[in-house]
Design a protein around this motif. Structure first.
Motif, PDB file in Angstrom:
ATOM      1  N   ASP A 153       1.285  -1.181  -0.608  1.00 23.98           N
ATOM      2  CA  ASP A 153      -0.149   0.128  -0.205  1.00 23.98           C
ATOM      3  C   ASP A 153       0.749   1.416   0.137  1.00 23.98           C
ATOM      4  OD1 ASP A 153      -2.801  -1.571  -0.245  1.00 23.98           O
ATOM      5  OD2 ASP A 153      -2.555  -1.248   2.310  1.00 23.98           O
ATOM      6  N   TYR A 154       2.441   1.112   0.248  1.00 22.24           N
ATOM      7  CA  TYR A 154       3.058   2.740  -0.553  1.00 22.24           C
ATOM      8  C   TYR A 154       2.238   3.482  -1.151  1.00 22.24           C
ATOM      9  CZ  TYR A 154       5.353   0.914  -4.861  1.00 22.24           C
ATOM     10  OH  TYR A 154       6.101   0.622  -6.597  1.00 22.24           O
ATOM     11  N   PRO A 155       2.377   4.631  -1.661  1.00 23.78           N
ATOM     12  CA  PRO A 155       1.961   6.289  -2.769  1.00 23.78           C
ATOM     13  C   PRO A 155       2.441   5.534  -3.668  1.00 23.78           C
ATOM     14  CG  PRO A 155       2.764   6.927  -0.060  1.00 23.78           C
ATOM     15  CD  PRO A 155       2.998   5.559  -0.006  1.00 23.78           C
ATOM     16  N   GLY A 156       2.602   5.040  -4.178  1.00 26.06           N
ATOM     17  CA  GLY A 156       3.167   4.173  -6.147  1.00 26.06           C
ATOM     18  C   GLY A 156       2.865   2.880  -5.981  1.00 26.06           C
ATOM     19  N   ALA A 157       2.177   2.445  -5.028  1.00 25.32           N
ATOM     20  CA  ALA A 157       1.382   1.184  -5.403  1.00 25.32           C
ATOM     21  C   ALA A 157       1.243   1.032  -6.245  1.00 25.32           C
ATOM     22  CB  ALA A 157       0.872   0.792  -3.812  1.00 25.32           C
ATOM     23  N   ASP A 158      -0.173   1.689  -6.747  1.00 27.91           N
ATOM     24  CA  ASP A 158      -1.441   1.412  -7.684  1.00 27.91           C
ATOM     25  C   ASP A 158      -0.540   1.842  -9.201  1.00 27.91           C
ATOM     26  OD1 ASP A 158      -3.313   1.314  -5.977  1.00 27.91           O
ATOM     27  OD2 ASP A 158      -4.227   2.801  -5.780  1.00 27.91           O
ATOM     28  N   GLY A 159       0.498   2.611  -9.277  1.00 33.75           N
ATOM     29  CA  GLY A 159       1.203   2.968 -10.423  1.00 33.75           C
ATOM     30  C   GLY A 159       1.916   2.545 -10.790  1.00 33.75           C
ATOM     31  N   ALA A 160       2.720   0.773  -9.383  1.00 36.52           N
ATOM     32  CA  ALA A 160       3.740   0.194 -10.146  1.00 36.52           C
ATOM     33  C   ALA A 160       3.067  -1.080 -10.473  1.00 36.52           C
ATOM     34  CB  ALA A 160       3.909  -0.238  -8.321  1.00 36.52           C
ATOM     35  N   ARG A 161       1.957  -1.659 -10.141  1.00 35.45           N
ATOM     36  CA  ARG A 161       0.909  -2.692 -11.071  1.00 35.45           C
ATOM     37  C   ARG A 161       0.681  -2.090 -12.512  1.00 35.45           C
ATOM     38  NH1 ARG A 161      -1.458  -1.999  -5.271  1.00 35.45           N
ATOM     39  NH2 ARG A 161      -1.192  -3.452  -3.845  1.00 35.45           N
ATOM     40  N   GLU A 162       0.166  -0.646 -12.637  1.00 32.94           N
ATOM     41  CA  GLU A 162      -0.606  -1.085 -13.808  1.00 32.94           C
ATOM     42  C   GLU A 162       1.282  -0.675 -14.403  1.00 32.94           C
ATOM     43  OE1 GLU A 162      -0.826   3.637 -16.120  1.00 32.94           O
ATOM     44  OE2 GLU A 162      -1.566   3.856 -14.086  1.00 32.94           O
ATOM     45  N   VAL A 163       2.692  -0.731 -14.538  1.00 31.68           N
ATOM     46  CA  VAL A 163       3.803  -0.560 -15.669  1.00 31.68           C
ATOM     47  C   VAL A 163       3.755  -1.816 -15.190  1.00 31.68           C
ATOM     48  CG1 VAL A 163       5.959  -0.186 -15.180  1.00 31.68           C
ATOM     49  CG2 VAL A 163       4.726   1.583 -14.450  1.00 31.68           C
ATOM     50  N   ILE A 164       3.787  -2.664 -14.730  1.00 33.92           N
ATOM     51  CA  ILE A 164       4.188  -4.706 -14.067  1.00 33.92           C
ATOM     52  C   ILE A 164       2.667  -4.402 -15.445  1.00 33.92           C
ATOM     53  CG2 ILE A 164       4.334  -6.534 -12.922  1.00 33.92           C
ATOM     54  CD1 ILE A 164       5.011  -5.058 -10.244  1.00 33.92           C
ATOM     55  N   SER A 165       1.996  -4.343 -14.986  1.00 33.70           N
ATOM     56  CA  SER A 165       0.791  -5.248 -16.118  1.00 33.70           C
ATOM     57  C   SER A 165       1.154  -4.571 -18.197  1.00 33.70           C
ATOM     58  CB  SER A 165      -0.665  -4.581 -16.067  1.00 33.70           C
ATOM     59  OG  SER A 165      -1.838  -4.784 -16.593  1.00 33.70           O
ATOM     60  N   ARG A 166       1.768  -3.627 -18.209  1.00 36.85           N
ATOM     61  CA  ARG A 166       1.657  -2.734 -19.349  1.00 36.85           C
ATOM     62  C   ARG A 166       3.127  -3.361 -19.798  1.00 36.85           C
ATOM     63  NH1 ARG A 166       2.259   2.015 -17.963  1.00 36.85           N
ATOM     64  NH2 ARG A 166       4.596   2.373 -18.154  1.00 36.85           N
ATOM     65  N   LEU A 167       4.077  -3.446 -18.860  1.00 41.43           N
ATOM     66  CA  LEU A 167       5.329  -4.531 -19.499  1.00 41.43           C
ATOM     67  C   LEU A 167       5.065  -5.837 -19.927  1.00 41.43           C
ATOM     68  CD1 LEU A 167       8.042  -2.301 -17.271  1.00 41.43           C
ATOM     69  CD2 LEU A 167       8.058  -2.058 -19.740  1.00 41.43           C
ATOM     70  N   ALA A 168       4.055  -6.364 -18.859  1.00 43.35           N
ATOM     71  CA  ALA A 168       4.031  -7.683 -19.300  1.00 43.35           C
ATOM     72  C   ALA A 168       3.203  -7.865 -20.852  1.00 43.35           C
ATOM     73  CB  ALA A 168       3.254  -8.471 -18.101  1.00 43.35           C
ATOM     74  N   GLU A 169       2.863  -7.037 -20.723  1.00 47.72           N
ATOM     75  CA  GLU A 169       1.324  -6.935 -22.208  1.00 47.72           C
ATOM     76  C   GLU A 169       2.066  -6.567 -23.291  1.00 47.72           C
ATOM     77  OE1 GLU A 169      -1.405  -4.449 -21.825  1.00 47.72           O
ATOM     78  OE2 GLU A 169      -2.423  -5.066 -20.580  1.00 47.72           O
ATOM     79  N   THR A 170       3.120  -5.573 -22.977  1.00 48.65           N
ATOM     80  CA  THR A 170       4.518  -5.810 -24.067  1.00 48.65           C
ATOM     81  C   THR A 170       5.445  -6.532 -25.067  1.00 48.65           C
ATOM     82  OG1 THR A 170       5.764  -4.074 -23.350  1.00 48.65           O
ATOM     83  CG2 THR A 170       3.714  -3.314 -24.294  1.00 48.65           C
ATOM     84  N   HIS A 171       5.718  -7.464 -23.253  1.00 53.79           N
ATOM     85  CA  HIS A 171       7.045  -8.027 -23.521  1.00 53.79           C
ATOM     86  C   HIS A 171       6.646  -9.556 -23.089  1.00 53.79           C
ATOM     87  CE1 HIS A 171       8.340  -4.165 -23.171  1.00 53.79           C
ATOM     88  NE2 HIS A 171       9.706  -4.559 -23.964  1.00 53.79           N
TER      89      HIS A 171
END
Length: 694
Positions: free
Chosen positions: A676-694
């Motif tokens: 739940d750290y302040p950037g947690a939602d953004g981190a999940r979004e980046v992980i999802s985006r990177l997983a989709e593109t790679h």
């Protein structure tokens, strides 16, 4: 477009537009201001600043000047009336409007905010207007910075509140200070719903208009605004146009645009009682206190913290396209304002230098103490001086003078007779807060009052600082009849007399402006300070020297500056951390790690803390040293392995370097450490985006 040689301010154009009723500076001050131009040019070139406007008002004298360019592409010079985004300098203006409504009986400071903004969801604890004004209401700041700080579309007040209205409180209101623009957006909604006017209209009719702030308006990207500046940011070493961000979502917290003369008019007008009563002004100027009895050093719309033993109110602003600062010194009738069209630049440095030019006083004396066992004594002296002299400047009277003797006894017992230096330091840190009985304010202001009564000019301590202040009190108390003045413990008195004598020999040593090299600087300063117990701390200047050398590509000279820092100030965490960062930039990770560990041992909350190293990594990246910034983050993680934000930042660095596997690993580790750290939602979004593109 202006050439970079010209942009380096060897041939920049300057303009001065005093307001019609203001007097010009006298001849002596005008000469000092002319010399100030040269310093500004050098500093702006070092920071690669496109443009800036700065000015002051003191009594009837006003001076404002523009430097550099408002628009690089078209060669438009900056002027005194250039129009900047104010960013968070909007907040004290919003606070003034709320207090006007309080005076009119339309707003109750202790009423829940839903009384005036009924659509704001009820939280588990009451969120009051008073606590919103002081950032104590438990309202969070940006959670998904990638979204919330980059809105492109215009937002209404209702839409602005919707951005955060369902955020959980981060703490029970009153228990934790958390600086947040969202709380001030709620205050803007209060103003609108109570007055029946849009925020900007109310401000124009009741605050900006009465104070003569004709250039202050709501920022509107579609409007034609006279003298609007173009905003810039640094990408590596290159100046780029700022990203377009519509700041209507921050309307009453940072959605305005204005000029430096209008900023000065606000500071002067507020202190002059033009729009608020003395009682409301007193509320603005008084630091709020958490339920646990700790000062927040923030009043209602103003940061309030003594600096250099002076009472000062201030507020900074940082936002896409702009950086601003407003300082006000009530007892001196002095207000200083600065605005730049470069993001993230340290505008305070310009305001501090202008203060020195106008007053002839150093902004803040910072003695370095060369003996570790004397450092707690110097820490105590600094707080006694800062709190005590500022109290006399603010009110003219000591604080709780009847309790002075008990305050001295408590200091002697809990700070000066402690065998444990850490326990003594903790007492000193706590002693300025109400929970600690405000014993340091009580004792320090009593000392200032006694010195004034004995004929000492308190203004002289702008040049003598805390060591001279405490030394003079000790000499005075030793000469007084027994029992007539509170005394410090004998070992402290003896140590302070020695430190004061050493400072008398070194305190006037100035930073050598004309040194041709770090080697020459080293020879001058090490000779001047050899064998001394106390001497000036030039870490800020050394840091700037290292920054300038790195900017020129002279890594050897930058590294030499780091070596000079540790040679002069071996007990300083800032010196060790600077050396460590420069070693990392030079590629010596082993030596860097050793220096950073030493800095962390010197002060766990200082220059090698997780936050400080995270910020240093961003500065390296901004200077084009992405690999060094990445290596510094890796070192910081070794020092602070449980800090989720460091892993998050490392992930963002890997993304920028197109290393998706490493980025995902870093973000996942951040989430494992704290889901739940302040950037947690953004981190999940980046992980999802990177997983989709790679």
């Amino acid at each position: 477009m202006p050439s970079w040689k010209k942009y380096g301010f060897t041939a920049a154009l300057f303009f001065f537009f005093p307001q019609a009723q203001a007097a010009a500076p006298d001849t002596a001050l005008a000469a000092r201001l002319a010399a100030f131009d040269g310093w500004v040019g050098s500093r702006m070139a070092m920071e690669r600043m496109p443009g800036m406007t700065i000015g002051f008002t003191r009594g009837d004298v006003e001076w404002v000047k523009g430097y550099g360019y408002a628009d690089l592409e078209n060669g438009v010079p900056m002027t005194a009336v250039s129009s900047y985004r104010l960013a968070s300098v909007t907040k004290p203006m919003t606070a003034a409007a709320i207090l006007q409504l309080v005076e009119q009986g339309k707003v109750d400071l202790d009423a829940p905010v839903q009384t005036y903004v009924p659509y704001f969801p009820v939280k588990p604890f009451p969120v009051t207007v008073r606590l919103l004004l002081g950032h104590l209401a438990g309202i969070d700041a940006y959670r998904d910075r990638k979204l919330e700080q980059h809105f492109k579309e215009h937002k209404t007040t209702r839409e602005s509140i919707a951005v955060f209205e369902h955020f959980d409180l981060i703490a029970e209101p009153g228990t934790r200070y958390r600086y947040t623009s969202y709380g001030y957006n709620l205050l803007g909604a209060v103003i609108e719903n109570v007055s029946g006017e849009r925020y900007g209209d109310y401000m124009q009719r009741h605050v900006w208009g009465p104070l003569g702030m004709a250039a202050t308006i709501m920022d509107d990207p579609a409007a034609v605004i006279a003298h609007r500046v173009r905003g810039y940011g640094l990408v590596g070493k290159e100046v780029k146009n700022s990203e377009f961000v519509d700041v209507s979502s921050r309307f009453s917290a940072g959605g305005t645009r204005s000029t430096v003369p209008d900023m000065l008019a606000f500071g002067k007008g507020i202190l002059g009682g033009k729009v608020l009563s003395p009682a409301s002004l007193a509320l603005m100027q008084e630091s709020m206190v958490t339920r646990a009895g700790r000062l927040s050093d923030y009043g209602m719309g103003w940061e309030v913290y003594p600096t250099g033993g002076r009472y000062v109110m201030s507020h900074s602003g940082q936002q896409p396209e702009t950086a601003t600062y407003l300082f006000s010194f009530p007892s001196r009738q002095l207000t200083i304002a600065v605005a730049s069209n470069l993001e993230r630049v340290n505008t305070a440095a310009f305001a501090e230098r202008l203060f020195e030019v106008v007053t002839g006083e150093p902004w803040q004396l910072k003695p370095y103490i060369a003996q570790a066992n004397a450092q707690p004594y110097a820490q105590l002296a600094r707080v006694l001086f800062e709190e005590g002299r500022a109290q006399l400047e603010k009110t003219g009277q000591p604080y709780a003078s009847e309790a002075a003797t008990q305050a001295f006894e408590q200091i002697n017992r809990q700070a000066l007779k402690q065998d444990d230096a850490k326990a003594a330091s903790l007492f000193i840190a706590a002693g300025r807060h109400p929970a600690g009985g405000r014993v340091l304010l009580t004792a320090g202001s009593s000392m200032a009052a006694r010195l004034r009564q004995a004929g000492f000019d308190l203004d002289q301590y702008a040049h003598g600082g805390p060591l001279a202040f405490v030394r003079d009190y000790i000499v005075l108390s030793q000469a007084a009849p027994a029992g007539s003045m509170p005394r410090f413990e004998l070992s402290f008195e003896q140590a302070m007399l020695k430190l004061g004598a050493s400072w008398d020999r070194t305190g006037a040593v100035a930073w050598p402006e004309q040194a041709s090299s770090v080697a020459q600087l080293s020879q001058q300063l090490e000779t001047a300070f050899r064998g001394q117990l106390a001497y000036p701390d030039f870490m800020t200047e050394i840091n700037e020297l290292a920054q300038a050398s790195s900017g020129r590509g002279d890594s050897a000279e930058a590294l030499a500056a780091g070596g000079l820092a540790v040679a002069l100030y071996p007990l300083s965490d800032r010196a060790q951390a600077l050396h460590g960062i420069l070693l990392m930039r030079a590629g010596d990770s082993v030596a860097s790690m050793a220096a950073l560990r030493l800095a962390l041992a010197r002060d766990p909350q200082g220059a090698a803390s997780a936050t400080a190293l995270n910020n240093a990594a961003y500065r390296l990246k901004a200077g084009g040293a992405v690999a060094a910034g990445t290596a510094l983050l890796q070192a910081a993680i070794q020092l602070h392995p449980r800090d989720a934000n460091l892993h998050d930042t490392l992930g963002s660095f890997y993304v920028e370097q197109r290393l998706p596997a490493q980025a995902v690993q870093a973000y996942r580790q951040a989430l494992r450490l704290d889901p739940d750290y302040p950037g947690a939602d953004g981190a999940r979004e980046v992980i999802s985006r990177l997983a989709e593109t790679h």
